[in-house]
Design a protein around this motif. Sequence first.
Motif, PDB file in Angstrom:
ATOM      1  N   GLY A  11      26.069  43.682  50.034  1.00 54.31           N
ATOM      2  CA  GLY A  11      27.258  44.470  49.727  1.00 54.31           C
ATOM      3  C   GLY A  11      27.507  44.565  48.241  1.00 54.31           C
ATOM      4  N   LEU A  12      28.731  44.887  47.898  1.00 55.96           N
ATOM      5  CA  LEU A  12      29.143  45.042  46.506  1.00 55.96           C
ATOM      6  C   LEU A  12      29.932  43.831  46.042  1.00 55.96           C
ATOM      7  CD1 LEU A  12      30.552  48.686  46.600  1.00 55.96           C
ATOM      8  CD2 LEU A  12      28.406  47.962  45.583  1.00 55.96           C
ATOM      9  N   SER A  13      29.705  43.443  44.812  1.00 55.63           N
ATOM     10  CA  SER A  13      30.542  42.394  44.222  1.00 55.63           C
ATOM     11  C   SER A  13      31.910  42.991  43.917  1.00 55.63           C
ATOM     12  CB  SER A  13      29.906  41.880  42.925  1.00 55.63           C
ATOM     13  OG  SER A  13      29.983  42.882  41.920  1.00 55.63           O
ATOM     14  N   ILE A  14      32.855  42.147  43.601  1.00 57.21           N
ATOM     15  CA  ILE A  14      34.189  42.635  43.271  1.00 57.21           C
ATOM     16  C   ILE A  14      34.154  43.495  42.002  1.00 57.21           C
ATOM     17  CG2 ILE A  14      34.901  40.580  41.989  1.00 57.21           C
ATOM     18  CD1 ILE A  14      37.721  41.018  43.309  1.00 57.21           C
ATOM     19  N   GLY A  15      33.291  43.130  41.060  1.00 54.83           N
ATOM     20  CA  GLY A  15      33.151  43.929  39.844  1.00 54.83           C
ATOM     21  C   GLY A  15      32.597  45.311  40.140  1.00 54.83           C
ATOM     22  N   GLU A  16      31.605  45.383  41.021  1.00 57.97           N
ATOM     23  CA  GLU A  16      31.030  46.671  41.386  1.00 57.97           C
ATOM     24  C   GLU A  16      32.035  47.525  42.155  1.00 57.97           C
ATOM     25  OE1 GLU A  16      26.342  45.522  41.900  1.00 57.97           O
ATOM     26  OE2 GLU A  16      27.811  44.657  43.295  1.00 57.97           O
ATOM     27  N   LEU A  17      32.799  46.888  43.042  1.00 57.23           N
ATOM     28  CA  LEU A  17      33.828  47.619  43.777  1.00 57.23           C
ATOM     29  C   LEU A  17      34.893  48.133  42.808  1.00 57.23           C
ATOM     30  CD1 LEU A  17      34.831  48.529  46.587  1.00 57.23           C
ATOM     31  CD2 LEU A  17      36.169  46.419  46.653  1.00 57.23           C
ATOM     32  N   ALA A  18      35.251  47.329  41.837  1.00 60.05           N
ATOM     33  CA  ALA A  18      36.232  47.751  40.828  1.00 60.05           C
ATOM     34  C   ALA A  18      35.719  48.973  40.077  1.00 60.05           C
ATOM     35  CB  ALA A  18      36.518  46.600  39.863  1.00 60.05           C
ATOM     36  N   ARG A  19      34.481  48.929  39.658  1.00 62.70           N
ATOM     37  CA  ARG A  19      33.900  50.047  38.913  1.00 62.70           C
ATOM     38  C   ARG A  19      33.874  51.316  39.754  1.00 62.70           C
ATOM     39  NH1 ARG A  19      29.007  51.982  38.797  1.00 62.70           N
ATOM     40  NH2 ARG A  19      28.080  50.198  39.852  1.00 62.70           N
ATOM     41  N   ARG A  20      33.463  51.201  40.998  1.00 62.27           N
ATOM     42  CA  ARG A  20      33.344  52.376  41.866  1.00 62.27           C
ATOM     43  C   ARG A  20      34.699  52.918  42.311  1.00 62.27           C
ATOM     44  NH1 ARG A  20      27.982  52.195  45.491  1.00 62.27           N
ATOM     45  NH2 ARG A  20      26.627  51.166  43.985  1.00 62.27           N
ATOM     46  N   SER A  21      35.678  52.054  42.444  1.00 60.21           N
ATOM     47  CA  SER A  21      36.996  52.492  42.921  1.00 60.21           C
ATOM     48  C   SER A  21      37.924  52.902  41.785  1.00 60.21           C
ATOM     49  CB  SER A  21      37.666  51.382  43.735  1.00 60.21           C
ATOM     50  OG  SER A  21      38.004  50.284  42.898  1.00 60.21           O
ATOM     51  N   GLY A  22      37.608  52.463  40.561  1.00 58.60           N
ATOM     52  CA  GLY A  22      38.485  52.743  39.434  1.00 58.60           C
ATOM     53  C   GLY A  22      39.619  51.739  39.298  1.00 58.60           C
ATOM     54  N   LEU A  23      39.619  50.722  40.139  1.00 56.97           N
ATOM     55  CA  LEU A  23      40.630  49.665  40.069  1.00 56.97           C
ATOM     56  C   LEU A  23      40.076  48.482  39.288  1.00 56.97           C
ATOM     57  CD1 LEU A  23      41.834  49.733  43.772  1.00 56.97           C
ATOM     58  CD2 LEU A  23      43.111  50.521  41.784  1.00 56.97           C
ATOM     59  N   SER A  24      40.963  47.667  38.782  1.00 59.58           N
ATOM     60  CA  SER A  24      40.520  46.433  38.113  1.00 59.58           C
ATOM     61  C   SER A  24      40.246  45.366  39.175  1.00 59.58           C
ATOM     62  CB  SER A  24      41.602  45.934  37.159  1.00 59.58           C
ATOM     63  OG  SER A  24      42.748  45.507  37.897  1.00 59.58           O
ATOM     64  N   THR A  25      39.503  44.352  38.801  1.00 57.66           N
ATOM     65  CA  THR A  25      39.276  43.239  39.732  1.00 57.66           C
ATOM     66  C   THR A  25      40.603  42.554  40.051  1.00 57.66           C
ATOM     67  OG1 THR A  25      38.743  41.733  37.901  1.00 57.66           O
ATOM     68  CG2 THR A  25      36.888  42.832  39.002  1.00 57.66           C
ATOM     69  N   HIS A  26      41.492  42.528  39.068  1.00 58.80           N
ATOM     70  CA  HIS A  26      42.825  41.953  39.286  1.00 58.80           C
ATOM     71  C   HIS A  26      43.559  42.731  40.377  1.00 58.80           C
ATOM     72  CE1 HIS A  26      46.638  39.997  38.353  1.00 58.80           C
ATOM     73  NE2 HIS A  26      47.184  41.202  38.330  1.00 58.80           N
ATOM     74  N   ALA A  27      43.508  44.071  40.305  1.00 58.32           N
ATOM     75  CA  ALA A  27      44.178  44.910  41.307  1.00 58.32           C
ATOM     76  C   ALA A  27      43.561  44.694  42.686  1.00 58.32           C
ATOM     77  CB  ALA A  27      44.097  46.374  40.919  1.00 58.32           C
ATOM     78  N   LEU A  28      42.249  44.566  42.745  1.00 53.18           N
ATOM     79  CA  LEU A  28      41.592  44.331  44.034  1.00 53.18           C
ATOM     80  C   LEU A  28      42.034  42.996  44.635  1.00 53.18           C
ATOM     81  CD1 LEU A  28      38.004  45.623  43.220  1.00 53.18           C
ATOM     82  CD2 LEU A  28      39.715  46.712  44.703  1.00 53.18           C
ATOM     83  N   ARG A  29      42.101  41.981  43.815  1.00 50.82           N
ATOM     84  CA  ARG A  29      42.563  40.670  44.311  1.00 50.82           C
ATOM     85  C   ARG A  29      44.028  40.752  44.759  1.00 50.82           C
ATOM     86  NH1 ARG A  29      39.546  38.981  39.657  1.00 50.82           N
ATOM     87  NH2 ARG A  29      37.579  38.045  40.316  1.00 50.82           N
ATOM     88  N   PHE A  30      44.836  41.495  43.994  1.00 50.87           N
ATOM     89  CA  PHE A  30      46.237  41.690  44.363  1.00 50.87           C
ATOM     90  C   PHE A  30      46.328  42.384  45.717  1.00 50.87           C
ATOM     91  CE2 PHE A  30      49.836  44.595  44.642  1.00 50.87           C
ATOM     92  CZ  PHE A  30      50.885  43.691  44.599  1.00 50.87           C
ATOM     93  N   TYR A  31      45.574  43.461  45.911  1.00 48.29           N
ATOM     94  CA  TYR A  31      45.602  44.186  47.185  1.00 48.29           C
ATOM     95  C   TYR A  31      45.148  43.293  48.339  1.00 48.29           C
ATOM     96  CZ  TYR A  31      46.684  48.841  45.327  1.00 48.29           C
ATOM     97  OH  TYR A  31      47.304  49.921  44.764  1.00 48.29           O
TER      98      TYR A  31
END
Length: 131
Positions: A11-31
Amino acid sequence: MTSPTPDSPDGLSIGELARRSGLSTHALRFYEQAGVLQPAGRAANGHRRYGVADLRWLAFVLRLKETGMPLAEIRQYAQWRAQGASTQVQRLVLLQRHRERLAERLQVLARATQALDDKIAIYLRTPDGRP
């Protein structure tokens, strides 16, 4: 070595998901903490891993946010979504209600746009802005 894709076993790391989604890793963890994003699977090393379904879900969440849906409603929708088909009616009603609010907001914005256009037209007709 190539980086993992959403379809790969890793799968994707959190950094890769952040890059592809346009969100920060912080925002992803918050969500994730807020219950909007399902807890990620973990790789053998304990790092978060996400798939293509997570990318699609985040795109929808961002569209809801972009259209002004409050976080509490996005969270509620996410909880119902996680519960499955038995909550389809609740999700439908929530989306319909949001759609109605959005349509009302669009009408307000259309009236405001018309008022601005009218004022701009006045300024374009005369140098001092007087009719």
